[in-house]
Scaffold this active site. Sequence first.
Site, mmCIF file in Angstrom:
data_model
loop_
_atom_site.group_PDB
_atom_site.id
_atom_site.type_symbol
_atom_site.label_atom_id
_atom_site.label_comp_id
_atom_site.label_asym_id
_atom_site.label_seq_id
_atom_site.Cartn_x
_atom_site.Cartn_y
_atom_site.Cartn_z
ATOM 1 C CB SER A 1 -0.883 -0.033 1.022
ATOM 2 O OG SER A 1 -1.550 1.187 1.405
ATOM 3 C CE1 TYR B 1 -3.031 -0.253 4.929
ATOM 4 C CE2 TYR B 1 -3.760 -2.281 5.218
ATOM 5 C CZ TYR B 1 -3.441 -1.430 4.516
ATOM 6 O OH TYR B 1 -3.639 -1.421 3.171
ATOM 7 C CE LYS C 1 -1.476 -4.357 3.235
ATOM 8 N NZ LYS C 1 -2.000 -5.431 2.627
#
Length: 343
Positions: free
Chosen positions: A124, A148, A152
């Site tokens: 992302s 989050y 990644k």
Amino acid sequence: MAILVTGGAGFIGSHTVVQLIQSGFDVVILDNFLNSDPEVLNQLHTITGKEIKSYNINLLDKEKVQEVFCENSIDAVIHFAGLKAVGESVAKPLHYYHNNITSTLILCEVMKDHGVKKIVFSSSATVYGAANKIPLTEDTPLGATNPYGWTKLMLEQIFKDLHTSDNEWSVALLRYFNPVGAHTSGLIGEKPGEIPNNLTPYITQVAAGKLDKLRVFGNDYDTKDGTGVRDYIHVEDLAIGHLRALDRVLTNTGVDTYNLGTGKGFSVMDIIQTFEKVTGVYIPYEVIERRPGDVAVSYADTTKAKQELRWVAEKGLEDMLRDAWKWEQKQGKCFVPHLVKRT
Ligand code: WQD
């Protein structure tokens, strides 16, 4: 050529499955349907005309994952499965680190056991830190701003270390910008579980009368109209980008990172005005304070994906918003309260 798609019933996963099937690949879907609807499997059958093998499995269940690899001849994996709500990750960091990282470690261990060392990973643009030169290139300094994003970033590092330990691994790390829109058939699209966090599903629900008005998170950023600027990309373009990356991992080894965006930035006001122009539906909004963690501007330098994957996003903002609205209307329970455009 069987491709395992984890999270294959999800928003980007399902659109990628359509492209895979239509390109002649056999597909096996692995999904725990925590953030997706099993009905998507029926829609995928309608769109592709193919019955697609699927497993209702949590990637944390290693025995079940082993069964998938024993029962199918998997050539490569496209790994979408993971939790992805930024705000939720701040409230539940352990849940996010365990779910996103442990599940990927289990997947890679089982892949290794079966000699499958080719993977496309759903990363992302949130791995780019806040203060950066725009447009963002793949060499832009990294620094996530929430758990989050850190999952990644950590997983990108894990894949690089995996290749260092065994150079037979072939990995494509795809950094998405802002996926929006839906399949042109209107049969699959984005299904945010509760009140949408993201801008475009929130707008389509306002247009459908399901939410009363859009809250614009700040108009005092250093941008043309003060609202946040992002790189919105049609989910079908994003899906095609995955096929180009798959082609590369099937024929190469090593770890390559790619920005998947359009290279154009649009503000929140651009989105509102374009949506009203395309649909004729007025979007009432109220400007409130900035959302914590938001950056002012984020959009991609897409040179590397164009040169190495021979991939460029084709669809424009009007296509994205038209398809998002068509999908919202297909969800039913629409009462369009505001056909009159803003005077
Ligand atoms: C876009 C713009 C908001 C909602 C997020 C995730 C990121 C990635 C993509 C997974 C911003 C504004 C939004 C609203 C608003 N997902 N906005 N009112 O934050 O760029 O990225 O989705 O990888 O991880 O962080 O997307 O759609 O939430 O926001 O004004 O109700 O719209 O301030 O400028 P974002 P978004």
